[in-house]
Design a protein around this motif. Structure first.
Motif, PDB file in Angstrom:
ATOM      1  N   ALA A  31       0.864  -1.164  -0.087  1.00  0.00           N
ATOM      2  CA  ALA A  31      -0.017   0.083  -0.297  1.00  0.00           C
ATOM      3  C   ALA A  31       0.898   1.009   0.051  1.00  0.00           C
ATOM      4  CB  ALA A  31      -0.896  -0.018   1.339  1.00  0.00           C
ATOM      5  N   ILE A  32       0.387   2.441  -0.550  1.00  0.00           N
ATOM      6  CA  ILE A  32       0.959   3.486  -0.388  1.00  0.00           C
ATOM      7  C   ILE A  32      -0.014   4.696   0.149  1.00  0.00           C
ATOM      8  CG2 ILE A  32       2.300   5.315  -1.767  1.00  0.00           C
ATOM      9  CD1 ILE A  32       2.550   3.530  -3.842  1.00  0.00           C
ATOM     10  N   VAL A  33       0.480   5.547   1.200  1.00  0.00           N
ATOM     11  CA  VAL A  33      -0.169   6.392   1.637  1.00  0.00           C
ATOM     12  C   VAL A  33       0.307   7.710   1.588  1.00  0.00           C
ATOM     13  CG1 VAL A  33      -1.202   7.014   4.032  1.00  0.00           C
ATOM     14  CG2 VAL A  33      -0.913   4.651   3.550  1.00  0.00           C
ATOM     15  N   SER A  34      -0.409   8.836   1.033  1.00  0.00           N
ATOM     16  CA  SER A  34       0.149   9.911   0.851  1.00  0.00           C
ATOM     17  C   SER A  34      -0.059  10.943   2.051  1.00  0.00           C
ATOM     18  CB  SER A  34      -0.728  10.634  -0.216  1.00  0.00           C
ATOM     19  OG  SER A  34      -2.078  10.790   0.244  1.00  0.00           O
ATOM     20  N   VAL A  35       0.820  11.765   2.397  1.00  0.00           N
ATOM     21  CA  VAL A  35       0.774  12.935   3.322  1.00  0.00           C
ATOM     22  C   VAL A  35       1.178  14.324   2.643  1.00  0.00           C
ATOM     23  CG1 VAL A  35       3.054  12.473   3.946  1.00  0.00           C
ATOM     24  CG2 VAL A  35       1.519  13.284   5.719  1.00  0.00           C
ATOM     25  N   ALA A  36       0.901  15.365   3.325  1.00  0.00           N
ATOM     26  CA  ALA A  36       1.258  16.672   3.039  1.00  0.00           C
ATOM     27  C   ALA A  36       2.661  16.966   3.309  1.00  0.00           C
ATOM     28  CB  ALA A  36       0.439  17.825   3.669  1.00  0.00           C
ATOM     29  N   GLY A  37       3.207  17.571   2.495  1.00  0.00           N
ATOM     30  CA  GLY A  37       4.759  17.855   3.027  1.00  0.00           C
ATOM     31  C   GLY A  37       5.595  18.915   1.924  1.00  0.00           C
ATOM     32  N   ASN A  38       5.883  18.008   1.009  1.00  0.00           N
ATOM     33  CA  ASN A  38       6.627  18.830  -0.277  1.00  0.00           C
ATOM     34  C   ASN A  38       5.694  19.656  -1.025  1.00  0.00           C
ATOM     35  OD1 ASN A  38       9.442  17.642  -0.251  1.00  0.00           O
ATOM     36  ND2 ASN A  38       8.518  15.616  -1.126  1.00  0.00           N
TER      37      ASN A  38
END
Ligand code: RIB
Ligand code: CA
Length: 309
Positions: A31-38
């Motif tokens: 699985a791939i989970v996105s997050v705010a950052g860049n």
């Protein structure tokens, strides 16, 4: 076979790390989970889908948190472009994401596969921290947590200089993670700065005439130009690929590491977000982190190339 769950603020080097993981025969990405950052999560999430298009693979993608727990650091568009992938015009993907929130997915997957999954965190630790609060036993359910983040000698890459971006973006989340997890492997900004890709290596990778090679070329060229303009050097920093290489082949990639207790500084005008290392083990605290000090850069380069061929 190594089974990965990857938490990422897919920007340029995150995408490079994903290409490496997809290209390794001993890795399965669960699985791939996105997050705010860049950039914002409304961009990091579709950026993950663009990487899936580039590699032609289907992996469940979950949208994670759109901001830090407390403080909101401006993004890193200067380094990754306004779209997070070097403003290279990568077309939007037709793929869709899962309905489940990324934090819930991190908890569910650990409980469905206790002791079997490695969590690789390539961005701010917001999702990992909230998942740890939802399930306090989470650290015991993931085999390992590999983090790109931190500045172990206070030689960071943010405006305070003492902190590294992923940690500085959400230091409260990092505090929760370093307080609760004992199986952390940390690839710091200092290790990144000491192990850049040379221009020759970068050009060789960019010249690989495959869809992945072309994708790599497109998303990295703006960053190479930015580094050349700002720092006057012909190189490419690869923090997330270094962390991914450490997660994939620690026995071959890590040439020196030390285990110590690491804690977060949460206040201080010039120190908030600093990862403070007890290098002399004087605090009497249980070591929570394996700090990667040096790596076999030739092996890292080979893993990057393998991911593009
Ligand atoms: O400081 C470098 C880290 O911040 C990398 O993970 C990069 O992608 C950004 O998230
Ligand atoms: Ca990242």
């Amino acid at each position: 076979m190594k089974r990965f769950v990857i938490d990422t603020d897919t920007g340029v080097d995150d995408a490079e790390a994903l290409l490496m993981a997809f290209g390794h025969p001993d890795v399965t990405i669960e699985a791939i989970v996105s997050v705010a950052g860049n950039v914002g999560v409304d961009k990091t999430t579709p950026n993950v889908l663009k990487v899936l298009d580039a590699v032609g693979r289907d992996v469940p993608v979950y949208r994670g948190c759109d901001r830090a727990l407390v403080f909101r650091k401006p993004n890193a568009e200067d380094a990754h472009g306004s779209d997070g992938l070097g403003d290279a015009g990568i077309p939007e993907s037709a793929r869709t994401i899962e309905a489940e929130h990324g934090v819930d997915a991190l908890v569910r997957l650990a409980n469905e596969h206790p002791g079997e999954l490695t969590l690789v965190a390539l961005g701010p630790l917001t999702n990992v921290a909230l998942a740890t609060r939802l399930d306090p036993d989470l650290p015991n359910k993931y085999r390992e947590l590999v983090i790109m983040g931190g500045a172990v000698y206070a030689m960071g890459n943010t405006e305070t200089r003492s902190a590294e971006f992923n940690i500085f973006y959400d230091p409260d989340a990092a505090h929760i993670v370093f307080s609760e997890w004992l199986n952390i492997t940390m690839l710091s900004w200092e290790a990144t700065a000491e192990n850049p890709l040379t221009l020759e290596q970068t050009n060789t990778l960019s010249a690989i005439s495959t869809p992945r090679g072309e994708f790599f070329h497109k998303i990295t060229r703006a960053q190479i130009a930015m580094i050349r303009n700002f720092l006057g050097v012909e190189t490419l920093f690869i923090p997330d690929p270094l962390a991914m290489a450490v997660a994939i082949e620690p026995e071959r990639v890590i040439t020196r590491s030390e285990r110590h207790y690491v804690q977060l500084e949460l206040s201080g005008y010039s120190t908030r977000g600093q990862t403070v290392v007890d290098w002399r083990d004087r605090l009497g605290k249980t070591a929570n982190t394996t700090i990667v000090i040096s790596v076999d850069m030739q092996r890292v380069y080979e893993l990057m190339r393998q991911g593009l061929e």
